[in-house]
Design a protein around this motif. Structure first.
Motif, mmCIF file in Angstrom:
data_model
loop_
_atom_site.group_PDB
_atom_site.id
_atom_site.type_symbol
_atom_site.label_atom_id
_atom_site.label_comp_id
_atom_site.label_asym_id
_atom_site.label_seq_id
_atom_site.Cartn_x
_atom_site.Cartn_y
_atom_site.Cartn_z
ATOM 1 N N UNK B 178 2.453 9.900 4.373
ATOM 2 C CA UNK B 178 1.894 10.040 3.030
ATOM 3 C C UNK B 178 1.915 8.781 2.164
ATOM 4 N N UNK B 179 2.585 7.720 2.623
ATOM 5 C CA UNK B 179 2.431 6.412 1.969
ATOM 6 C C UNK B 179 1.471 5.564 2.800
ATOM 7 N N UNK B 180 1.694 5.560 4.122
ATOM 8 C CA UNK B 180 0.959 4.631 4.995
ATOM 9 C C UNK B 180 -0.513 4.985 5.126
ATOM 10 N N UNK B 181 -0.822 6.270 5.250
ATOM 11 C CA UNK B 181 -2.226 6.654 5.445
ATOM 12 C C UNK B 181 -3.063 6.352 4.198
ATOM 13 N N UNK B 182 -2.637 6.726 2.980
ATOM 14 C CA UNK B 182 -3.432 6.322 1.800
ATOM 15 C C UNK B 182 -3.449 4.808 1.588
ATOM 16 N N UNK B 183 -2.370 4.110 1.948
ATOM 17 C CA UNK B 183 -2.386 2.644 1.845
ATOM 18 C C UNK B 183 -3.493 2.095 2.740
ATOM 19 N N UNK B 184 -3.593 2.636 3.949
ATOM 20 C CA UNK B 184 -4.626 2.181 4.883
ATOM 21 C C UNK B 184 -6.019 2.515 4.351
ATOM 22 N N UNK B 185 -6.183 3.739 3.850
ATOM 23 C CA UNK B 185 -7.499 4.163 3.354
ATOM 24 C C UNK B 185 -7.911 3.384 2.100
ATOM 25 N N UNK B 186 -6.956 2.910 1.330
ATOM 26 C CA UNK B 186 -7.279 2.205 0.082
ATOM 27 C C UNK B 186 -7.164 0.681 0.209
ATOM 28 N N UNK B 187 -6.823 0.185 1.392
ATOM 29 C CA UNK B 187 -6.775 -1.263 1.597
ATOM 30 C C UNK B 187 -5.615 -1.955 0.916
ATOM 31 N N UNK B 188 -4.455 -1.276 0.848
ATOM 32 C CA UNK B 188 -3.282 -1.914 0.245
ATOM 33 C C UNK B 188 -2.100 -1.858 1.231
ATOM 34 N N UNK B 189 -0.948 -2.351 0.770
ATOM 35 C CA UNK B 189 0.238 -2.401 1.614
ATOM 36 C C UNK B 189 1.204 -1.297 1.176
ATOM 37 N N UNK B 190 1.610 -0.463 2.114
ATOM 38 C CA UNK B 190 2.524 0.625 1.768
ATOM 39 C C UNK B 190 3.598 0.755 2.821
ATOM 40 N N UNK B 191 4.811 1.081 2.388
ATOM 41 C CA UNK B 191 5.920 1.115 3.335
ATOM 42 C C UNK B 191 6.748 2.378 3.237
ATOM 43 N N UNK B 192 7.046 2.937 4.410
ATOM 44 C CA UNK B 192 8.026 4.009 4.517
ATOM 45 C C UNK B 192 9.332 3.378 4.977
ATOM 46 N N UNK B 193 10.323 3.332 4.108
ATOM 47 C CA UNK B 193 11.595 2.759 4.533
ATOM 48 C C UNK B 193 12.297 3.686 5.528
#
Lengths: 96, 511
Positions: B178-193
């Motif tokens: 739920x962080x990584x998939x929207x980060x990918x779809x929106x072209x940003x960087x997102x991390x699940x620690x």
């Protein structure tokens, strides 16, 4: 093991959810599909595998036995749909 | 260059050197939200007044020469599943439409201590269950790159607000991607620690053994900045890791020497969109040109990850969401209507086909409140979980899934003996259209193919842009790392971002 409409109605009772007739129909189709997909796990022999409930298997996590501040009554009741000065108010537990 | 185009790291530096004030910066973002968010709908609430007041206080303190926190004056958005004392926290559910938490989440305390400016609460799938934000009880968020498409989910509002330059940083949660998939779809960087790295105290629970809070940002450097503030031990979350937090922002710019990346045989090929695959393969070549070695590995139980995840996640959800009973907080059905309908039913002598007519009023109140307060996807998960935990099915589903979970974790442990990080796709496809999958739950669930296993194993993982489709939609690269190796992950991501400019692209046509 196919999920029937009757199974779904029973699960709705257990889950404390009123479902309309339409919802029951839709849910039966959708849940049956997902549960059928779950059958994939049956391919694996897991007789020798320990279940893993948590990614970090920490046990016995204690804190110091010291009195700490806890939520006051007013704060705890502040979001209640219905309350009096000291309790949550709910409909009758037995009978009407 | 407009202020909102700068990264969080650049903005912080300008704040620290007093080139800009916190009030100016906050105003800039509030204006941007005003201009853009009518179309993107990333925010559920914008806290304009409190953000400006807080900014003014920070500016005064800076003027007075006081020492300030690490994010002093920087706006940060919060996913509306994270409790803010006295401020509405809805989980995008009718159930919690008026819920005002009596305390701040641990991450909110940390952000306040760091003097960040909390600018608003972002949209999500109801109770974080979904991959598109379409299950939000309020309205779906649009993808800033193409308003007819989904931003991903469940942290869709959080990812969209960063991509659309409405906030430099935002805080999301990741239970199955739920962080990584929207980060990918929106072209940003997102991390699940790593599970346990960030305290879950004050995070409204979906699946407690899988939920983890993490940063959404424009760059790896910015994600490092935010993670450094979010992470740390908290005795109020018994699963919180009692370990020091590395200074991620200090090391993120250091490239990794002799990096070995694993590519999962099962990840590339069948079921993967050709454009996503091409972008991922190109990213691997970039890493090779930076001196990394790429090694093929296998995660043989990867194909069981979705089934395992949806069993465990739904079981935990059904148990966690049992607390919404209309008694203590949240939505309650209208009691006079309930009483009138029961009286009419009794008089007509019909009880309906279910056993509800036999229930005492209290139980009827639970059933009605939950039926009216929860949306369709939440009901599905609660039903799935209740079924899988019910008598006669527990061993076949829940216990079985817990065992397969260990096999999935073992795969990762073995893989990380051979490679430093695993690289691959985040999602099987580029972002799809709003409405495309909302009626087909299983198809939606299968979209978590590459992400859910990291939550099951408790490892850390990151998504970042690695290209665009022919329709101009962002494509994501996922990096996965061993538990507690966030520093390695961030450094590897930053390394890629110095060699590429995908992360600098921004959606056009919003102004």
């Amino acid at each position: 093991m196919s999920l029937t409409r009757q199974d779904v109605a029973k699960v709705a009772t257990l889950a404390r959810l009123n479902l309309t007739e339409d919802e029951l129909d839709m849910m039966t189709g959708q849940l049956a599909q997902v549960v059928e997909y779950f059958e994939l796990l049956g391919e694996l022999d897991t007789s020798e595998v320990e279940p893993m409930a948590h990614a970090v298997e920490r046990t016995d996590v204690f804190r110091d036995d010291r009195v700490a501040r806890s939520l006051g009554r007013d704060a705890a009741l502040a979001n209640a749909p219905k309350r009096d000065d000291e309790c949550y108010r709910v409909p009758a537990v037995l009978g009407d | 260059m407009a202020l909102v185009e700068a990264t969080a790291t650049e903005l912080l530096q300008r704040l620290q050197t007093r080139q800009i004030s916190a009030v100016e910066l906050t105003q800039e973002y509030l204006q941007r939200i005003e201009r853009v968010d009518g179309r993107v709908r990333a925010f559920l609430q914008v806290e304009a007044q409190s953000a400006l007041e807080r900014s003014a206080r920070i500016d005064r303190r800076r003027q007075a020469g006081e020492s300030l926190g690490r994010l002093a004056g920087l706006p940060v958005a919060l996913k509306d599943v994270i409790c803010t004392e006295g401020g509405r926290t809805t989980c995008a559910s009718k159930m919690l439409a008026e819920f005002r938490p009596p305390y701040d989440a641990a991450v909110v305390e940390r952000l306040k201590q760091a003097d960040a400016i909390l600018i608003g609460k972002t949209n999500l799938d109801e109770f974080a269950m979904g991959s598109t934000t379409e299950t939000s009880a309020w309205a779906p968020t649009s993808n800033p790159w193409d308003l007819s498409r989904v931003p991903g989910g469940s942290s869709g509002g959080g990812a969209a607000c960063v991509a659309a330059r409405m906030a430099p940083l935002s805080v999301g949660t990741d239970t199955g991607g739920s962080i990584r998939q929207p980060a990918a779809f929106c072209g940003i960087t997102g991390m699940k620690p790593t599970y346990g790295r960030v305290s879950r105290y004050g995070l409204i629970a979906f699946a407690s053994s899988l939920d983890q809070i993490g940063p959404l940002a424009r760059t790896a450097e910015d994600a490092a900045l935010l993670l450094e503030v979010l992470a740390g031990h908290d005795p109020r979350d018994s699963t919180s890791a009692d370990l020091p937090v590395p200074a991620y922002s200090q090391t993120v710019a250091q490239p990794l020497e002799g990096l070995t990346l694993g590519v999962v045989r099962e990840h590339l090929g069948e079921g993967l969109d050709g454009e996503v695959e091409a972008a991922v393969r190109e990213a691997l070549r970039v890493y090779q040109s930076l001196g990394a070695r790429v090694k093929e590995i296998s995660l043989p139980h990867n194909r069981y990850a979705i089934a395992t995840y949806y069993v465990i996640g739904s079981c935990e959800a059904s148990s966690n969401l049992a607390r919404y009973d209309g008694a203590h907080y949240g939505y309650r059905t209208d009691e006079p209507t309930m009483r009138a309908e029961r009286a009419a039913q009794r008089q007509a002598g019909t009880g309906g086909k279910q056993t509800s007519d036999l229930d005492p009023p209290l139980v009827e109140m639970y059933r009605r409140s939950r039926a009216e307060g929860f949306g369709a996807e939440v009901k599905r998960r609660v039903m799935l979980g209740t079924y899988a935990l019910s008598h006669g099915y527990y061993d076949a589903y829940y216990l079985k899934a817990l065992k397969v979970r260990r096999l999935i974790r073992n795969d990762f442990d073995q893989a990380f003996q051979q490679v430093d990080l695993i690289a691959g796709p985040v999602t099987p496809t580029p972002p799809y259209r709003l409405g495309e999958k909302v009626e087909d739950p299983l198809a939606m669930y299968l979209g978590d193919l590459y992400t859910a296993s990291a939550n099951l194993a408790g490892i850390t993982a990151l998504a970042m842009p690695c290209g665009f489709s022919r329709h101009g939609l962002p494509l994501g690269l996922q990096l996965q790392g061993p538990p507690l190796e966030e520093e390695r992950l961030l450094r590897a991501a930053a390394m890629y971002q110095t060699a590429t400019d995908w992360h600098q692209r921004q959606p056009a046509g919003l102004d």
